[in-house]
Design an enzyme around this catalytic site. Structure first.
Site, short mmCIF file in Angstrom:
data_model
loop_
_atom_site.label_atom_id
_atom_site.label_comp_id
_atom_site.label_asym_id
_atom_site.label_seq_id
_atom_site.Cartn_x
_atom_site.Cartn_y
_atom_site.Cartn_z
N ARG A 48 37.11 53.60 27.36
CA ARG A 48 35.96 52.66 27.44
C ARG A 48 35.70 51.95 26.12
O ARG A 48 34.95 50.98 26.07
CB ARG A 48 34.71 53.38 27.94
CG ARG A 48 33.54 52.42 28.18
CD ARG A 48 32.39 53.06 28.94
NE ARG A 48 32.06 54.39 28.50
CZ ARG A 48 31.39 54.68 27.37
NH1 ARG A 48 30.96 53.71 26.59
NH2 ARG A 48 31.14 55.93 27.06
N TYR A 102 34.11 28.62 39.34
CA TYR A 102 34.68 29.67 40.19
C TYR A 102 33.53 30.40 40.90
O TYR A 102 32.51 30.71 40.27
CB TYR A 102 35.50 30.63 39.34
CG TYR A 102 35.97 31.81 40.12
CD1 TYR A 102 37.01 31.69 41.04
CD2 TYR A 102 35.35 33.06 39.99
CE1 TYR A 102 37.43 32.77 41.78
CE2 TYR A 102 35.78 34.14 40.74
CZ TYR A 102 36.81 33.99 41.64
OH TYR A 102 37.20 35.06 42.39
N ASP A 174 37.27 29.29 30.91
CA ASP A 174 37.99 30.09 31.88
C ASP A 174 39.34 29.39 32.04
O ASP A 174 39.43 28.33 32.65
CB ASP A 174 37.21 30.13 33.20
CG ASP A 174 37.91 30.98 34.26
OD1 ASP A 174 39.16 31.11 34.19
OD2 ASP A 174 37.23 31.49 35.15
N LYS A 199 45.53 36.73 38.32
CA LYS A 199 46.24 35.54 38.76
C LYS A 199 47.59 35.43 38.03
O LYS A 199 48.44 36.26 38.23
CB LYS A 199 45.33 34.31 38.55
CG LYS A 199 43.90 34.51 39.06
CD LYS A 199 43.80 34.72 40.57
CE LYS A 199 42.46 35.28 41.03
NZ LYS A 199 41.28 34.59 40.57
#
Ligand SMILES: *Cc1c(COP(=O)(O)O)cnc(C)c1O
Length: 387
Positions: A48, A102, A174, A199
């Site tokens: 983490r 998006y 983005d 993607k």
């Protein structure tokens, strides 16, 4: 070897690899430990904290791809988007966002920001004037997506970076649709590059992940909040993602090439009303795309003529799959009206220029002739039924 002199395929294949000092294997070993010695070491490692060997290695590859100092890997594209925005926006701050966004990012902004007291404005369009007009005295961040989804509108990155400098804002992009192969926003002065690694980086439709590249100074701010929110990615998936990125430039370049040829073919087709692809001379932003992109990406949209039913067309396709996601090695298609933009009213869709007959096509690496044959048989099946 100096990292900055390496070519793109070499960066994809080698930068950030973890050395196998025990057995001298050719690929990065996978370190699955969630527990590391803390005594007498410089770095306290913990998944983490985004600093396991595999996370750090892949972070270096992301940084090199985006010509940035630092890179971080997240559990999803939305984890990357949300951690970056929350890192730089405090109560009472304001962010300027593009008109089309998006869907997940749009939902995050409109459903969550009011809980944090963060204000936002969607720019009225994609020009300098549209973005400048949306900037207020409490604006801290300017955020863009270019090419946009699904009409592939292009935003001028040089202008956005200049506006950010003038108003002391942090600029974010983005960069998922273009991919780090086709567009390097850092070259134009953009501060923070965000990817849905689900993607093009993953590329095989089997990984959900996110990635961010920025200066070390900005990344420290992102890391500080990220370790508290906890959107890190499992080391196994980090390792798989590293393996996927080795072929990213090869894949993306093949997708660029296919997309350009298919866009040209569709543009001439009598049953197609319009094609949206920045690599076409007919695209209103073609020259801007040419200036700031190295390739025009594997994403395109096209509108069928009114008398054709887009759903029936998609159902006839045998090779091209109907799918919500994008950027895999396999070609996929969707109707924005029925999926990504279904929650908008017909008026809002019309305002954004999204017609009911619009189809968004994510071009894969299949042979172009096979993809065109699939389209041809689908068009024939539909027109036969009409007669
Ligand atoms: C898919 C996508 C996201 C979100 O990524 P996830 O990995 O699904 O969380 C963000 N931006 C763009 C442009 C996307 O295509």
């Amino acid at each position: 070897m100096k990292r900055k002199n390496l070519g793109i395929n070499t960066i994809c294949t080698h930068v950030g690899e973890v050395k196998d000092t025990q057995f001298q294997g050719a690929i990065s070993p996978l370190f699955m430990s969630s527990s590391y010695q803390y005594d007498g070491v410089d770095v306290k490692r913990y998944p983490r904290y985004f600093n396991t060997p595999n996370q750090e290695g892949l972070g270096k590859k992301i940084a090199a791809l985006e010509k940035s100092e630092a890179g971080m890997i997240f559990s999803s594209g939305m984890a990357a988007v949300s951690h970056c925005l929350l890192a730089f926006l405090h109560k009472g701050d304001h962010v300027v966002l593009p008109q089309t966004l998006y869907g997940g990012t749009y939902n995050f902004v409109v459903e969550e920001f009011h809980k944090f007291g963060i204000e936002y404005t969607f720019a009225a369009g994609f020009t300098e004037k549209d973005f400048a007009k949306a900037i207020k005295t409490n604006t801290k961040v300017i955020y863009v997506e270019t090419p946009s989804n699904p009409l592939m509108k292009i935003t001028d990155l040089e202008i956005i970076a200049r506006l950010a400098k003038q108003h002391s804002l942090v600029s974010m992009i983005d960069n998922t649709f273009a991919s780090a192969i086709n567009q390097t926003p850092a070259d134009f002065g953009i501060d923070i590059m965000i990817h849905s690694a689900t993607k093009y980086m993953g590329g095989h439709s089997d990984i959900c992940a996110g990635a961010v590249a920025a200066s070390s100074k900005h990344m420290d701010v992102i890391w500080n909040i990220s370790k508290n929110i906890g959107g890190s990615l499992s080391d196994y998936t980090v390792w798989l993602l590293e393996r996927s990125i080795k072929t990213m430039a090869l894949r993306v370049k093949a997708q660029n090439k296919n997309a350009k040829k298919i866009a040209k073919w569709l543009e001439k087709h009598p049953l197609v009303a319009k094609v949206y692809y920045p690599g076409l001379r007919s695209h209103p932003d073609h020259l801007l795309a040419k200036k700031q992109m190295k390739g025009y990406s594997g994403m395109l949209s096209f509108e069928l003529i009114d008398s054709l039913d887009p759903n029936k067309f998609m159902k006839q396709l045998k090779l091209v799959k109907q799918s919500m996601s994008l950027a895999g090695v396999e070609s996929t298609i969707l109707s924005p009206t029925h999926t990504s933009h279904a929650l908008l009213s017909p008026q809002e869709r019309a305002h954004q220029g999204i017609a009911d007959g619009l189809l968004r096509f994510s071009v894969g690496i299949e042979e172009k002739k096979d993809l065109l044959a699939d389209f041809t048989q689908a068009f024939e099946a539909l027109t036969k039924k009409r007669n």
